[in-house]
Design a protein around this motif. Structure first.
Motif: not given
Lengths: 987, 440
Positions: A664-665, A667-677, B37, B53, B56-57, B122, B274
């Motif tokens: 999962l890579v 990503v930045i969203y709305n001030g936080t970091t996320g994980s996207l496949i 991860p 995460n 947010d992803g 996701n 972003d």
């Protein structure tokens, strides 16, 4: 075995040795070679003994203590026929003159993890290169560069002329499509890391931002850290038939490097100094201008600039690439030892200035090799090497921002004044996005390496009964280095300031690599009879890889600060590579009377790089050599050797690192970091790529080995090649890693060695090598695809079943051959039609002339330097009228017009003939007491070059060490040629 | 001496035998991905942080390549032109110029399509993670978290359906190696409705919060249900199930008297890494720009304030390939403006449509007038037969939801694609996009 009774006697004698320890006598003598010259380092040993032996001193002298009352001495030296002498206490002083041997039949070739074999019994075409072949002619900065043209089956090319530049070594054609295609390097048993590590400059060049995701920064590879002067010999296992014993990592072949060891006897001190200059290999010149041409190409704006300098032009090629870079290489080595201990220690300081100001390469190398006979049953050896190097590499290759020196140079006509004013302020380049003089003078692109290599071997001789011989060899090594990359692009650069860039950029990267390997191997030699003996070996191997790269790229720099925290924005990056491999192997060799020599072996490997870390992958091998000339009926004296050989083997290649993982890579969203496949699906069911190679050969020697021939044909199949295959996107992924392709290589390698003249004063040695390879895609489980290059309008590679994987295709014109399926023109192939190299070594008294010529015939490059220079109307031949058959258009406009119809304009023949190495040496007669040899000479590197290719050098790759899509050039750092003056003194 | 020799000498042999034994018994420890991860570990045992995460992803990924979706719908629905010097296919293939056809392997379908299913993947990972995690999350929280994932999933499927329409879509994509079948058009939209309903059953009336925080609408399960129902109302209208549309609206955040902009949005910011609003089109640019399809200006009722609010007169006429416009597309005033996913203005118009279809013109007109007033237009005075009302609703939808990806779909629903304006002779209006080549 014609002297059977004598051998039995000797055999019994040797058996008797342990019981006659009290009796002892000494034999002394001198060994000479060509023209009566003393042979330094020749081996003098008691026949069939593993313990009793010495080597000759620099003046060819030896002294050996022998047990018992008589014995047989074997005297051998590489390149000479071995001789045996019966000796006893009355022998006294022996004068031994060895005869030359073009076939090198007595040469001992390292082919495996623990054992070696006489060349005459070898069933494979293993190439061996001695120290003299490697660096004897001219000074060599890097090992890989020193190898080219010296053995068959290789395609080696330097990626650019930048100091410490990466070099791509490919053995026997195409090994992979996107996986590793470089051979495994092993130095004294230590796995030598040869990573290409990114320097982070893509942040400036943005070369990988659009279209191509392959980095084009031309990173150096770490083989550059190996000092060629320390090398005693190099063995090259080109394909799986020989390299199978190295298993899962050996698909690219294996290069086994043995460094110099001390020899018992008087301490030998050798000092050598080489001073030279390097200069641009080929100058292209510039376009000549007049007002009309300026206005045509650059409108009225250009004309105003042209008139402002009064029509004056500058020779920017000379200004940018014209530095005569001073090259210095100083070397000191000490070696020696006694019966129990030997040592070799070498120190090299190298300092080369490049052909561009503020570029260069500096290396300090220190090596100590020790061997110790610790006990009767235990031999120890230790190799230690420390290297510190720094390369300043300027800024080159493709970019999408016009910032590199190469792109800026090619897009600037020579009537633009780019010189700084009296205060050192550089003008903006009015016709391009950067001023290359400013860039050259202000940027830093530096790599620093500190590297330590430590290896040790312990040989336990468990049993030595004559009939049974058992030893266990334990070997271990660590390869540890820190690489620092530093890129500084100050904010006053044209492409950084005034909103053009990021207001300065500074990148600092650190890579720490720590690789370790260990092995333990048991070897059991069994002599069933005089005629039949066998060798059994089995062992375990373990290798761990740990590489960690951390890089910070800072932009919006504060003032002139370059620390990455003195910046408005910092982008961190980290990448780790971890790997654990465990393997075992077993091998059985049987030798019947040196007539039939058969080998069979099996290697099994487990690796964390595989989806199932504990699955064992097996790699078998088998080979047979038949020495027909050794058969009892053979009585044709003119043919001293006739050997038929066949070998088969398999080896593996791991998937690209990470292909087994589905990550999962961030990503930045709305001030936080996320994980996207990630868009590419990992595949833990991936099988390693598997290579299967069959090699057939015939070797023969004529006229007392004055002429020898070696011919090899091979079929090398690279199967289950791994590719990111397009899958239904509704899976959430665009691609999935799969084993999806096979490639078959077929090739021929021929080698002729001859000694046409060998007299007292004259000696002439010739070596001719010929090799060719053709590859074809035999399986492709996905639709054909284009890869590499910059799209079909400029020429691109295409992987398609039934065609060569290295074919270059593109938009087709009426004259081009068109593939009916893709509709694209078949415009070329990066693989040469054949390569031929020719080595001549001529000695007359104390003079020696050596020349290595290399002819690469065929093979195409995608020449986008030419494309860009036409596009910017700066090509030197822009106004010539040599191309247009109608004679209307000049070359530049003609090429541009034609390139709308066909990409073949940029796919250009890369044939070349090159005198790679040339040297004249003179050995001073012995006149100073205490000095055993003084040698002076002149040498040159790449001095003569003949090619039609329309750029600096046909040997180039914008895409570094990629497996297939190399041979593309986009304004590279031009390569250089050099001349050197050499002195060496041996005490 | 002899004795010790043997002892030493046999020692390594014994060691070797021991090592061979070790090789067969001892295992190579698998190394998990050192750089990212890994999917398996997150699906098997995600931490609370990793679940956050994933959410947010999802919410970040929902924005990926949506510019292509909006440009597809906006261009084919003849709301605006997407001029691009680097890619002429926006004004050739998308607008059906001459003999040009939509391609099944070109960015306008392949990129939004793959981005949509990437988000769906996701959401499926989130569902697995919530099911298997050993983190301290209650059963009820796992349930509402899963309902969140399914709601997002059905919205993404709806986007895919809007593009593929008659070709149908794949709905069951949980297992990449064993993808479900392509459903028919009707099965597809019904499956989306079912998925929304199933999710809502776990959301509605729940007292729980999600075990994570979401920026789409809310973290309260029961409140999130109102977002789910808003989507359900849209889907019900697409399915022409007017009664269900009415019920769904009543359970959604629909409010006749509420703010028209109330709803769920894609968020953008200038923070490092972003995304910026890709539909923000600076005024008077040439080359890469979006300009208003001229009939949007000429067809507008006099005094309709929505026209001035969403367009801007250009200094110079924009031209490309025989198409021209004097107005810039100016729905978004900055590169950080939010893009609606669904909002109250649409719900009010869905309410009007459902009531018109249910033969309740009074309530339909009431809703229409709320919209008209908001645009400074007078009450609706036209006929109140179904046909007239639908035409009026379609017109209000055209102006109220301009540039939000509705016009093409609305006209398609009522089989009125042939009524879309054709400014360039020979252009065609596409009904749907071809199925991407990678699905064939």
């Amino acid at each position: 075995m014609r002297n059977f009774p004598k051998h039995v006697m000797v055999f019994l004698l040797i058996l008797a040795i342990p019981f006659a320890v009290c009796a002892q006598f000494t034999v002394t003598g001198t060994v000479t070679g060509v023209g009566g010259d003393p042979l330094s380092g020749a081996s003098v040993k008691l026949k069939n003994s593993t313990d009793v032996g010495v080597t000759t001193t620099a003046s060819g002298k030896f002294s050996i203590s022998l047990p018992g009352k008589s014995g047989i001495l074997d005297v051998s030296f590489v390149g000479y026929k071995s001789e045996s002498f019966s000796v006893d206490p009355s022998t006294g002083n022996l004068n031994i003159a060895l005869a030359q041997d073009a076939s090198n039949l007595e040469e001992v070739v390292v082919t495996g993890l623990a054992t070696n074999i006489k060349r005459s019994n070898l069933a494979n075409a293993v190439a061996s290169i001695s120290a003299n072949d490697l660096v004897g002619t001219t000074t060599q900065a890097t090992l890989d560069g020193a190898l080219y043209g010296k053995f068959t089956g290789a395609n080696i090319s330097s990626n650019s002329g930048a100091p410490g530049s990466g070099i791509s070594v490919k053995l026997r054609g195409v090994t992979s499509i996107i996986g590793n295609s470089q051979p495994l390097f092993i130095v004294d048993g230590v796995y030598y890391d040869n990573s290409s590590i990114d320097n982070g400059l893509n942040a400036v060049s943005k070369a990988a931002a659009q279209g191509s995701s392959v980095l084009q920064n031309n990173p150096s590879n770490r083989l550059a850290d190996l000092n060629p002067d320390d090398i005693e010999r190099v063995e090259i296992l080109k394909g799986a038939s020989t390299a199978a014993i190295y298993g899962a990592k050996a698909a690219g072949g294996v290069v086994i490097i043995t460094t110099k060891k001390g020899k018992s006897g008087k301490t030998k001190v050798e000092f050598s100094q080489s001073t030279g200059i390097q200069m641009q290999l080929r100058k292209l010149g510039g376009r000549t201008w007049d007002a009309a041409k300026v206005e045509d190409a650059f409108d009225s704006l250009g004309l105003a600039l042209y008139n402002a300098v009064g029509g004056k032009t500058f020779n920017y090629e000379d200004e940018l690439y014209g530095q005569k870079g001073l090259m210095n290489n100083s070397r000191l080595s000490l070696s020696g030892g006694n019966d129990r201990t030997t040592f070799y220690t070498g120190f090299t300081y190298e300092n080369d200035n490049g052909i561009i100001r503020r570029t260069g390469y500096e290396k300090k190398n220190f090596r100590v090799n020790l061997t110790q006979k610790a006990f009767k049953f235990l031999d120890l050896s230790l190799n230690y090497n420390y290297v510190e190097s720094e390369s300043n590499r300027a800024f080159f290759n493709n970019d999408n921002t016009g910032a590199t020196l190469g792109v800026s140079f090619i897009s600037t006509p020579w009537w633009i004044d780019l010189h700084p004013d009296a205060n050192g302020n550089y003008p903006n380049n009015p016709v391009a996005t950067s001023n290359f003089l400013q860039t050259r003078d202000l940027i830093t692109n530096r790599e620093k390496v500190n590297r330590t290599l430590l290896g040790g071997t312990a040989t336990f001789k468990i049993l030595n009964s004559g009939k049974h011989n058992v030893k266990v060899i334990a070997n271990g090594g660590i390869d540890y280095y820190t690489l620092n990359t530093l890129g500084i692009f100050p904010k006053e650069l044209q492409f950084e300031k005034e909103g053009n860039g990021t207001n300065g950029l500074s990148t600092y990267g650190t890579t720490i690599t720590r690789n370790q390997n260990a092995s333990m191997i048991a070897v059991y030699q069994f002599s069933a009879s005089q005629k039949l003996n066998s060798r059994t070996q089995a062992g375990l191997t373990a290798e761990d890889v740990d590489q960690n790269t951390v890089m910070a790229t800072a932009t919006q720099l504060i003032g002139t600060q370059t620390n990455v925290n003195q910046a408005g924005a910092v982008q961190p990056y980290q990448n780790k590579i971890l790997q654990k491999d465990r393997g075992f192997f077993a091998q059985e060799e049987v030798n019947y009377n040196d007539i039939f020599i058969g080998t069979a072996g099996l290697r099994g490997d487990r690796s964390s790089r595989n989806g199932d870390a504990n699955k064992i992958y097996y790699f078998p091998k088998a080979s047979l050599a038949i020495n027909i000339a050794n058969m009892p009926f053979w009585n044709w004296e003119q043919v001293s050797q006739l050997k038929l050989r066949a070998a088969y083997g398999e080896s593996g290649n791991f998937a690209p690192f990470g292909a087994i993982y589905t990550p999962l890579v961030p990503v930045i969203y709305n001030g936080t970091t996320g994980s996207l496949i990630d868009v590419i699906q990992g595949n833990d069911k991936l099988e390693p790529e598997r290579q299967k190679e069959l090699e057939l050969g015939i070797d023969f020697s004529l006229l007392q080995n004055r002429i020898s021939f070696e011919g090899t044909y091979y079929v090398k199949k690279a199967n289950d090649l791994i590719l990111p295959v397009v899958i239904p996107n509704s899976s959430g992924f665009t691609n999935s890693w799969q084993n999806a392709a096979n490639i078959r290589n077929r090739g021929v390698e021929l080698q002729v060695n001859a000694i046409p003249v060998a007299s007292k004063d004259w000696n002439w040695n010739i070596q001719v090598l010929y090799w060719k390879n053709t590859a074809i895609v035999t399986r492709l489980d996905l639709p054909p695809f284009n890869t590499g290059g910059f799209g079909s309008t400029l020429g691109t590679y295409r992987v398609q079943k039934g065609l060569s994987p290295t074919q270059i295709v593109g938009t087709a014109g009426p004259k081009d051959k068109v593939d009916p399926i893709s509709g694209l023109g078949l415009l070329g192939n990066s693989e040469p039609d054949f390569q031929l190299s020719f080595t001549n070594n001529l000695k007359w008294k104390n003079f020696e002339l050596s020349v290595l010529c290399h002819w690469k015939n065929g093979g195409s490059n995608i020449n986008l330097t030419n494309f860009l220079s036409d596009l910017f109307a700066t090509s030197p031949d822009y106004d010539d009228k040599t191309l247009d058959p109608t004679g209307t258009l000049s070359n530049g406009p003609y090429r541009l017009q034609e390139s709308n119809n066909t990409a073949s304009i940029w796919v250009q023949d890369a044939t070349y003939f090159r005198v790679r190495e040339m040297a004249v040496n003179y050995r001073l007669p012995d006149f100073i007491k205490g000095v055993s040899q003084i040698k002076v000479g002149l040498s040159a590197h790449n001095l003569i070059n003949v090619f039609k290719y329309g750029s600096y050098d046909p040997e180039v790759s914008n895409f570094g060490i990629s497996a297939i899509n190399t041979n593309v050039e986009v304004t590279p750092f031009p390569t250089s040629k050099s001349v050197h003056f050499n002195v060496s003194v041996t005490f | 001496m002899k004795h010790s020799y043997k002892t030493f000498a046999y020692f390594p042999l014994a060691l070797l035998i021991a090592m061979i034994f070790l090789f067969s018994s001892c295992k190579v420890e698998p190394i998990s991905d050192p750089n990212n991860p890994a999917l398996t570990s997150i699906e098997q045992n995600a931490s609370i942080g990793e679940i956050q995460n994933l959410v947010d992803g999802i919410e970040s990924g929902m924005r990926d390549n949506m510019a292509f979706y909006f440009d597809d719908a906006g261009a084919i629905g003849r709301e605006f032109y997407r001029f691009s010097t680097s890619d002429p296919r926006y004004v050739t293939e998308l607008l059906g110029k001459g003999n040009a056809e939509l391609d099944n392997n070109t960015f306008y379908i392949s990129r939004p399509y793959s981005a949509i299913y990437r988000v769906i993947k996701n959401t499926n990972i989130l569902i697995s993670a919530l099911k298997n995690t050993k983190a301290d999350i209650s059963e009820a929280q796992r349930k509402v978290g899963t309902a969140y994932a399914k709601t997002i999933q059905s919205y993404e499927l709806l986007l895919a359906f809007n593009l593929e329409y008659g070709n149908g879509i794949r709905v069951d994509v949980a297992d990449p190696s064993n993808l479900g079948p392509f459903l028919s058009q009707e099965e597809s939209i019904n499956a989306i409705q079912d998925l929304l309903n199933a999710a809502n059953a776990d959301l509605i009336g729940s007292l729980d919060k999600f075990p994570f925080s979401s920026s789409i609408y809310t973290n309260e399960a029961a409140t999130f249900s109102k977002f789910n129902r808003a989507l359900a109302a849209r889907v019900a209208v697409y399915r022409e199930d007017w009664a269900q549309a009415g019920t769904a609206l009543s359970e959604s955040f629909f409010d006749l008297n509420g703010s028209l902009t109330m709803g769920a949005y894609y968020l953008y910011s200038t923070a490092g890494g972003d995304q910026l609003n890709p539909l923000y089109t600076p005024l008077n640019t040439s080359g890469e720009t979006r300009v208003v399809e001229p009939s949007f200006i000429t067809d507008a009722a006099p005094g309709d304030t929505r026209v001035a609010a969403k367009t801007s007169k250009r200094n110079e006429t924009a031209l490309q390939d025989d198409l021209k416009s004097d107005y810039d597309f100016y729905v978004y005033k900055s590169n950080t403006a939010s893009i609606p996913i669904i909002r109250n203005e649409e719900l009010i118009l869905l309410y009007a449509e459902a009531h018109a279809q249910l033969a309740d013109p009074v309530n339909a007109v009431k809703a229409i007038n709320i919209i008209r007033h908001s645009a400074s237009l007078a009450d609706y005075t036209g006929a109140t037969d179904l046909n007239s009302l639908i035409n009026e609703i379609l017109k209000q939808r055209r102006y109220s939801l301009y540039g939000e990806g509705h016009r093409w779909i609305d006209m398609r629903r009522y089989d009125k694609l042939d009524e879309l304006p054709i400014a360039r002779p020979g252009d065609n209006v596409w009904v749907q996009f071809p199925r991407p080549i990678n699905e064939l």
